[in-house]
Design an enzyme around this catalytic site. Structure first.
Site, PDB file in Angstrom:
ATOM      1  N   ARG A  63       0.774  -1.143  -0.073  1.00  0.00           N
ATOM      2  CA  ARG A  63      -0.094   0.185  -0.228  1.00  0.00           C
ATOM      3  C   ARG A  63       0.845   1.310   0.087  1.00  0.00           C
ATOM      4  NH1 ARG A  63      -2.145  -3.908   2.898  1.00  0.00           N
ATOM      5  NH2 ARG A  63      -1.104  -3.098   4.775  1.00  0.00           N
ATOM      6  N   GLU A 100       3.915  -7.870  13.541  1.00  0.00           N
ATOM      7  CA  GLU A 100       3.137  -8.007  14.822  1.00  0.00           C
ATOM      8  C   GLU A 100       2.536  -9.303  14.955  1.00  0.00           C
ATOM      9  OE1 GLU A 100       0.693  -5.440  11.948  1.00  0.00           O
ATOM     10  OE2 GLU A 100       2.892  -5.860  12.393  1.00  0.00           O
TER      11      GLU A 100
END
Length: 180
Positions: A63, A100
């Protein structure tokens, strides 16, 4: 058009439990359907970096490519790509990093940057900081230096911005979201 943080945040969508349970995913794709929000975001980044001595923008898969390509065009700078393993043709170098919610590998082509280049690293979001730190490792391995790391969103609770700053890299983000 002046940057309006409340407006841009109202456009970004939060998707609960994606890509894994417990993750609150900050989806920036609605920005690309909203010309006003896209202009605000890109104009703010362009104004920050116009007149600097940056020589390249290194954009992280995927993105980040969309915003950074607009920035590179307006700043008249080369855009180089930091992609997931196996996505770039030709000779590449790679670095592993922790997400994460897992691990991954990024690559750059060996001729993307070189000695004397001052590179802005751009990503859509900073979570744990692993992707930007891996990109920084690749850029330095190719002989260039990192000017700054920039992202649309920071997730400060995951301490990625702190890790990046502790590595000696300045960080600039437009938005922060508390919590995971």
């Amino acid at each position: 058009m002046p940057y309006d943080e409340c407006y841009v945040k109202s456009v970004i969508r939060t998707v609960a439990d994606w890509p894994e349970k417990g993750v609150m995913f900050r989806d920036i794709t609605p920005i690309f359907k909203d010309p006003k929000a896209l202009r605000m975001v890109t104009d703010d980044f362009i104004q920050r970096y116009i007149g600097t001595d940056i020589t390249h923008i290194a954009s992280i898969d995927a993105r980040g490519f969309l915003i950074s390509s607009i920035m590179a065009y307006h700043l008249n700078l080369p855009l180089v790509l930091v992609r997931k393993k196996g996505k770039l043709p030709g000779k590449t170098i790679q670095a592993d990093y922790a997400l994460e919610y897992g691990t991954a590998t990024v690559e750059m082509q060996i001729d993307a940057v070189g000695p004397g280049d001052r590179v802005l690293i751009f990503d859509d979001l900073i979570a744990t900081g692993g992707t930007i730190l891996a990109a920084s490792t690749l850029i330095k391995e190719l002989g260039a230096s990192v000017y700054e790391a920039a992202a649309l969103i920071d997730l400060p609770d995951l301490e990625g911005s702190t890790r990046i700053q502790d590595a000696g890299i300045p960080v600039h983000t437009l938005l922060a979201y508390e919590g995971l």
